[in-house]
Design a protein around this motif. Structure first.
Motif, PDB file in Angstrom:
ATOM      1  N   GLY A  85       0.804  -1.191   0.165  1.00 23.88           N
ATOM      2  CA  GLY A  85      -0.037  -0.148   0.034  1.00 23.88           C
ATOM      3  C   GLY A  85       0.987   1.219   0.056  1.00 23.88           C
ATOM      4  O   GLY A  85       2.005   1.321   0.450  1.00 23.88           O
ATOM      5  N   VAL A  86       0.457   2.257  -0.844  1.00 27.10           N
ATOM      6  CA  VAL A  86       1.044   3.517  -0.916  1.00 27.10           C
ATOM      7  C   VAL A  86       0.108   4.728  -0.624  1.00 27.10           C
ATOM      8  O   VAL A  86      -1.042   4.579  -1.035  1.00 27.10           O
ATOM      9  N   THR A  87       0.569   5.656   0.184  1.00 27.20           N
ATOM     10  CA  THR A  87      -0.472   6.782   0.622  1.00 27.20           C
ATOM     11  C   THR A  87       0.307   7.918   0.121  1.00 27.20           C
ATOM     12  O   THR A  87       1.538   8.155   0.444  1.00 27.20           O
ATOM     13  N   LYS A  88      -0.425   9.292   0.221  1.00 26.59           N
ATOM     14  CA  LYS A  88      -0.047  10.615   0.240  1.00 26.59           C
ATOM     15  C   LYS A  88      -0.881  10.932   1.436  1.00 26.59           C
ATOM     16  O   LYS A  88      -1.892  10.647   1.482  1.00 26.59           O
ATOM     17  N   ALA A  89      -0.244  11.786   2.358  1.00 28.59           N
ATOM     18  CA  ALA A  89      -0.825  12.162   3.422  1.00 28.59           C
ATOM     19  C   ALA A  89      -0.159  13.564   4.126  1.00 28.59           C
ATOM     20  O   ALA A  89       0.734  13.714   3.502  1.00 28.59           O
ATOM     21  N   ARG A  90      -0.567  14.014   5.183  1.00 30.89           N
ATOM     22  CA  ARG A  90      -0.189  15.227   5.840  1.00 30.89           C
ATOM     23  C   ARG A  90       0.132  14.787   7.202  1.00 30.89           C
ATOM     24  O   ARG A  90      -0.539  14.086   7.920  1.00 30.89           O
ATOM     25  N   LEU A  91       1.601  15.063   7.476  1.00 28.71           N
ATOM     26  CA  LEU A  91       1.797  14.778   8.995  1.00 28.71           C
ATOM     27  C   LEU A  91       2.423  16.036   9.823  1.00 28.71           C
ATOM     28  O   LEU A  91       3.529  16.391   8.958  1.00 28.71           O
ATOM     29  N   ASP A  92       1.922  16.515  10.780  1.00 32.48           N
ATOM     30  CA  ASP A  92       2.439  17.454  11.405  1.00 32.48           C
ATOM     31  C   ASP A  92       2.397  18.696  10.362  1.00 32.48           C
ATOM     32  O   ASP A  92       3.266  19.559  10.407  1.00 32.48           O
ATOM     33  N   GLY A  93       1.667  18.845   9.508  1.00 31.33           N
ATOM     34  CA  GLY A  93       1.557  19.890   8.371  1.00 31.33           C
ATOM     35  C   GLY A  93       2.387  19.689   7.386  1.00 31.33           C
ATOM     36  O   GLY A  93       2.311  20.443   6.365  1.00 31.33           O
ATOM     37  N   LYS A  94       3.199  18.712   7.018  1.00 29.49           N
ATOM     38  CA  LYS A  94       3.888  18.378   6.262  1.00 29.49           C
ATOM     39  C   LYS A  94       3.392  17.464   5.240  1.00 29.49           C
ATOM     40  O   LYS A  94       2.868  16.423   5.629  1.00 29.49           O
ATOM     41  N   ALA A  95       3.753  17.511   3.799  1.00 32.61           N
ATOM     42  CA  ALA A  95       3.414  16.369   2.759  1.00 32.61           C
ATOM     43  C   ALA A  95       4.373  15.417   3.317  1.00 32.61           C
ATOM     44  O   ALA A  95       5.588  15.644   2.995  1.00 32.61           O
ATOM     45  N   VAL A  96       3.688  14.064   3.194  1.00 29.91           N
ATOM     46  CA  VAL A  96       4.622  12.887   3.256  1.00 29.91           C
ATOM     47  C   VAL A  96       3.923  11.874   2.300  1.00 29.91           C
ATOM     48  O   VAL A  96       2.879  11.796   1.962  1.00 29.91           O
ATOM     49  N   GLN A  97       5.053  10.844   2.130  1.00 27.22           N
ATOM     50  CA  GLN A  97       4.299   9.698   1.384  1.00 27.22           C
ATOM     51  C   GLN A  97       4.762   8.495   2.096  1.00 27.22           C
ATOM     52  O   GLN A  97       5.649   8.428   2.995  1.00 27.22           O
ATOM     53  N   THR A  98       3.963   7.339   2.107  1.00 24.72           N
ATOM     54  CA  THR A  98       4.220   6.036   2.801  1.00 24.72           C
ATOM     55  C   THR A  98       4.206   5.035   1.810  1.00 24.72           C
ATOM     56  O   THR A  98       3.566   5.016   0.716  1.00 24.72           O
ATOM     57  N   CYS A  99       4.849   4.098   2.288  1.00 19.36           N
ATOM     58  CA  CYS A  99       4.944   2.798   1.643  1.00 19.36           C
ATOM     59  C   CYS A  99       4.986   1.484   2.359  1.00 19.36           C
ATOM     60  O   CYS A  99       5.840   1.664   3.536  1.00 19.36           O
ATOM     61  N   THR A 100       4.049   0.571   2.327  1.00 15.66           N
ATOM     62  CA  THR A 100       3.841  -0.310   3.439  1.00 15.66           C
ATOM     63  C   THR A 100       3.985  -1.842   2.594  1.00 15.66           C
ATOM     64  O   THR A 100       3.375  -2.017   1.805  1.00 15.66           O
ATOM     65  N   VAL A 101       4.581  -2.743   3.139  1.00 17.36           N
ATOM     66  CA  VAL A 101       4.567  -4.139   2.587  1.00 17.36           C
ATOM     67  C   VAL A 101       4.055  -4.855   3.706  1.00 17.36           C
ATOM     68  O   VAL A 101       4.808  -4.849   4.925  1.00 17.36           O
TER      69      VAL A 101
END
Length: 178
Positions: free
Chosen positions: A93-109
């Motif tokens: 799974g991959v996401t685009k999100a905001r964490l503490d006001g910053k744009a981040v991306q995640t990748c999960t296996v």
């Protein structure tokens, strides 16, 4: 959805895989490293790879509990085919999100049948990860690490069963600035 539901989902999707057969730990670590760490989480690159490798799209709702960040702006999730790079039954799974006001991306296996103790040892052998947080409940341990991989500072969240002998999901996630 609970991790127990997801384990049941894995078993239903991949009934031929034996819970006791196990997954080659080095293969599991390489799957996480090549998909999420080597270049950092990359939503577009992973989505393109999923199409090229013919991974099967699945609803993000079935995967949302495994995401390292709750407030997601965009997400894509797939089950993978067993091949030279992925263990059978892995979910990416991959996401685009905001964490503490910053744009981040995640990748999960997320993988079943992985000896999580051996996975952790191999992870430390391969990376310069430094543990910065740990949360435990009766069934699961969640550890947060910081490291440099792919020329980027990344956070890695590893979730695994609390008991060394317990069956369950090994969930490896990378989080980095977009």
């Amino acid at each position: 959805m609970s991790p127990r539901f997801l384990l049941t989902l894995f078993a239903a999707l991949y009934p031929a895989s034996s819970v006791h057969a196990g997954v080659d730990v080095e293969r599991a670590l390489e799957a996480f490293h090549s998909t999420c760490l080597a270049h950092g989480p990359d939503f577009d690159r992973t989505a393109a790879a999923a199409g090229r490798l013919r991974w099967t799209p699945v609803s993000y709702d079935a995967f949302s509990n495994l995401s390292p960040i709750a407030n997601v702006n965009e997400a894509k999730t797939w089950t993978t085919a067993a091949d030279d790079t992925m263990p059978k039954g892995a979910i990416v799974g991959v996401t685009k999100a905001r964490l503490d006001g910053k744009a981040v991306q995640t990748c999960t296996v997320a993988m079943t049948d992985v000896d999580h103790e051996t996975f952790l040892k191999s992870f430390f052998t391969r990376t310069d990860a430094e543990k910065i947080d740990e949360k435990r409940d009766g069934l699961q341990i969640s550890r947060l690490y910081i490291l440099i991989a792919g020329g980027r500072e990344q956070f890695v969240n590893l979730k695994f069963p609390a008991s060394p002998s317990a069956d369950g999901l090994m969930v490896a996630s990378s989080i980095a600035d977009d």
